[in-house]
Write an enzyme that holds these catalytic residues in place. Structure first.
Site, mmCIF file in Angstrom:
data_model
loop_
_atom_site.group_PDB
_atom_site.id
_atom_site.type_symbol
_atom_site.label_atom_id
_atom_site.label_comp_id
_atom_site.label_asym_id
_atom_site.label_seq_id
_atom_site.Cartn_x
_atom_site.Cartn_y
_atom_site.Cartn_z
ATOM 1 N N PRO A 89 96.166 103.130 36.545
ATOM 2 C CG PRO A 89 96.592 105.192 35.540
ATOM 3 C CD PRO A 89 97.237 103.888 35.872
ATOM 4 C CD GLU A 116 102.459 109.521 28.664
ATOM 5 O OE1 GLU A 116 101.220 109.525 28.648
ATOM 6 O OE2 GLU A 116 103.134 110.317 29.345
ATOM 7 N NE ARG A 154 96.675 96.109 58.675
ATOM 8 C CZ ARG A 154 97.005 96.418 59.924
ATOM 9 N NH1 ARG A 154 98.267 96.719 60.204
ATOM 10 N NH2 ARG A 154 96.107 96.440 60.882
ATOM 11 C CG ASP A 169 92.830 97.218 60.677
ATOM 12 O OD1 ASP A 169 93.134 97.683 61.787
ATOM 13 O OD2 ASP A 169 93.591 96.518 59.984
#
Length: 228
Positions: A89, A116, A154, A169
């Site tokens: 993150p 963690e 893709r 897209d």
């Protein structure tokens, strides 16, 4: 395009790899996905890969030795040592330009965290590219790894039935606008009708409508995507 996924839970990927577009791409030899269990590089009796954080605090931290040695061993399996991506993150947020850049690689190694997170020395030693799929926290990096595989394949030639599909897209092309509205049969449903221009066969008019609709949707929903 080869993906090596380094994870504590390779079983999570079994059903995913056997479905839809990805399954066909693998069968056609366009995409190769290999799973590696980080526990195989643990040197402890019980294949331990985590420990309590120094300084105290909640949870467990992934240990440096098995992760670093796993990455090094997997890298050595091919002359192309691959582009290492750490799913965290704290990484840069994944977007379509990043996907396009990753798609130019021949081999991508995806390192999935758990608990963690990683011992900081893993990042310092391996110097991976750090990527996040959004400003939220998952239980692990496996879902993020799947998101990268889904987006990148893709753009691999031959994977999509129509190569123009990815160019149209949302977030793609030079403008990066949202894709226009799409319709199919029936022509009318519960009072909602397909715009007549899409039924007339005038390709220039259809192209203009799609561009205008794309701009309108982008203005309404993602004005931040507009350069001016």
């Amino acid at each position: 395009m080869r993906f090596d996924v380094l994870t504590l839970f390779p079983e999570i990927f079994q059903g995913y790899l056997g479905q839809s577009l990805l399954k066909r791409a693998i069968q056609a030899g366009l995409v190769d996905v290999r799973l590696h269990d980080i526990r195989d590089w643990s040197q402890t009796k019980h294949n331990t890969v985590d420990d309590r954080p120094f300084g105290g605090g909640p949870g467990m931290v992934m240990k440096v030795e098995p992760v670093v040695e796993c990455v090094e061993a997997v890298r050595s399996q091919d002359p192309d040592t691959g582009h290492l991506v750490m799913l965290t993150p704290q990484g840069r947020r994944l977007d379509q330009p990043a996907v396009e850049r990753l798609a130019r690689r021949r081999r991508i190694i995806l390192l999935c965290g758990r608990y963690e997170g990683f011992d900081e020395r893993i990042r310092l030693i391996l110097e991976p590219e750090e990527i996040s799929i959004g400003d939220y926290v998952l239980n692990g990096g496996e879902v993020a790894a799947m998101a990268i595989i889904e987006t990148v394949i893709r753009l691999v030639p031959g994977v999509l039935g129509d190569e123009d599909s990815s160019a149209c897209d949302s977030f793609s092309g030079s403008r990066r606008w949202l894709e226009c509205a799409q319709y199919t049969r029936p022509r009318e449903y519960r009072g909602y009708e397909v715009p007549p221009v899409l039924l007339g066969g005038d390709h220039e008019a259809i192209a203009r409508w799609r561009e205008e609709n794309s701009l309108q949707r982008t203005l309404q929903r993602r004005k931040d995507l507009l350069k001016d």
